[in-house]
Design an enzyme around this catalytic site. Sequence first.
Site, mmCIF file in Angstrom:
data_model
loop_
_atom_site.group_PDB
_atom_site.id
_atom_site.type_symbol
_atom_site.label_atom_id
_atom_site.label_comp_id
_atom_site.label_asym_id
_atom_site.label_seq_id
_atom_site.Cartn_x
_atom_site.Cartn_y
_atom_site.Cartn_z
ATOM 1 C CG HIS A 56 -0.373 0.005 2.532
ATOM 2 N ND1 HIS A 56 0.389 -1.034 3.030
ATOM 3 C CD2 HIS A 56 -0.396 0.937 3.522
ATOM 4 C CE1 HIS A 56 0.782 -0.749 4.254
ATOM 5 N NE2 HIS A 56 0.339 0.452 4.568
ATOM 6 C CG HIS A 58 0.011 4.161 4.847
ATOM 7 N ND1 HIS A 58 -0.661 3.429 5.803
ATOM 8 C CD2 HIS A 58 -0.896 5.049 4.356
ATOM 9 C CE1 HIS A 58 -1.914 3.847 5.893
ATOM 10 N NE2 HIS A 58 -2.078 4.832 5.027
ATOM 11 C CG ASP A 60 4.723 2.921 7.587
ATOM 12 O OD1 ASP A 60 3.843 3.230 6.761
ATOM 13 O OD2 ASP A 60 4.494 2.165 8.554
ATOM 14 C CG HIS A 61 4.153 -0.149 4.356
ATOM 15 N ND1 HIS A 61 4.058 -1.491 4.627
ATOM 16 C CD2 HIS A 61 3.709 0.481 5.473
ATOM 17 C CE1 HIS A 61 3.576 -1.663 5.853
ATOM 18 N NE2 HIS A 61 3.359 -0.476 6.372
ATOM 19 C CG HIS A 114 -3.968 -0.142 6.889
ATOM 20 N ND1 HIS A 114 -4.021 0.347 8.174
ATOM 21 C CD2 HIS A 114 -2.768 0.242 6.386
ATOM 22 C CE1 HIS A 114 -2.906 1.005 8.442
ATOM 23 N NE2 HIS A 114 -2.140 0.961 7.365
ATOM 24 C CG ASP A 133 0.585 -1.729 7.726
ATOM 25 O OD1 ASP A 133 1.510 -2.509 8.016
ATOM 26 O OD2 ASP A 133 0.690 -0.492 7.804
ATOM 27 C CG HIS A 171 3.905 -2.158 11.434
ATOM 28 N ND1 HIS A 171 4.703 -1.051 11.602
ATOM 29 C CD2 HIS A 171 3.168 -1.922 10.316
ATOM 30 C CE1 HIS A 171 4.463 -0.179 10.641
ATOM 31 N NE2 HIS A 171 3.530 -0.687 9.848
#
Length: 242
Positions: A56, A58, A60-61, A114, A133, A171
């Site tokens: 996805h 985001h 942090d990905h 998400h 996530d 995570h």
Amino acid sequence: MALEIRRIPALTDNYIWLIHDAASGETVVVDPSEAEPALAAAEARGWTIGQVWNTHWHPDHTGGNAGIVAATGAIVTGPEAERARIATLQRGVGEGDTVQIGDHVAQVLETPGHTAGHVVFHFADDRLLFSGDTLFAMGCGRLFEGTAAQMFANMRRFAGMPDETVVYGAHEYTLSNGRFALTVEPDNTALIERMAEVERLRDAGEATLPTTIALERATSPFLRAESIKEFAERRAGKDAFR
């Protein structure tokens, strides 16, 4: 020949997953929040990253995409539905598409909830799931862009996978997830036993991922929810849990 998979800690609690196929020499990195740790881990093993897979949009990905592409020329694959939010995306995929490393083929499954366009990568033959996530150890992603009904459908889909399917979530949330799970099912023996092991691992500074579908089916309050209503109540409870 089985795929080699390495866990790379990044940021505060992210895991980047490095997948290597020795037969072909190909290497894939999944959800690189940062470029440097992924590049260093590959270089230390003599591997060259040829593909990046994003679940996805985001940051942090996807934050490491550009650096990895600059260093290696890797092809970035991710959800077509989120193309506008992933600047480095080259190949957009959705439900029913496949991705491949060597002779190992993964199905792309759309798992909105998400984020609206979240996807996961499921190697059915290899019994591997890179869940981003959507699915964590004893947890699931917050519903930032989707609905409880969508995420419940994802949980049902995962619950139908073979027990031995190994789940690579993104995570290290297991300790908090497990503590919440105990408030939902305080008498669940499998959960109590699992939490003792999780606490031991975390006290030793060790990771709790990957997990398995069998373990999640036995201990996750989200995989064990029996209706959309029950799932929604549990998700709201976890959102407020401290």
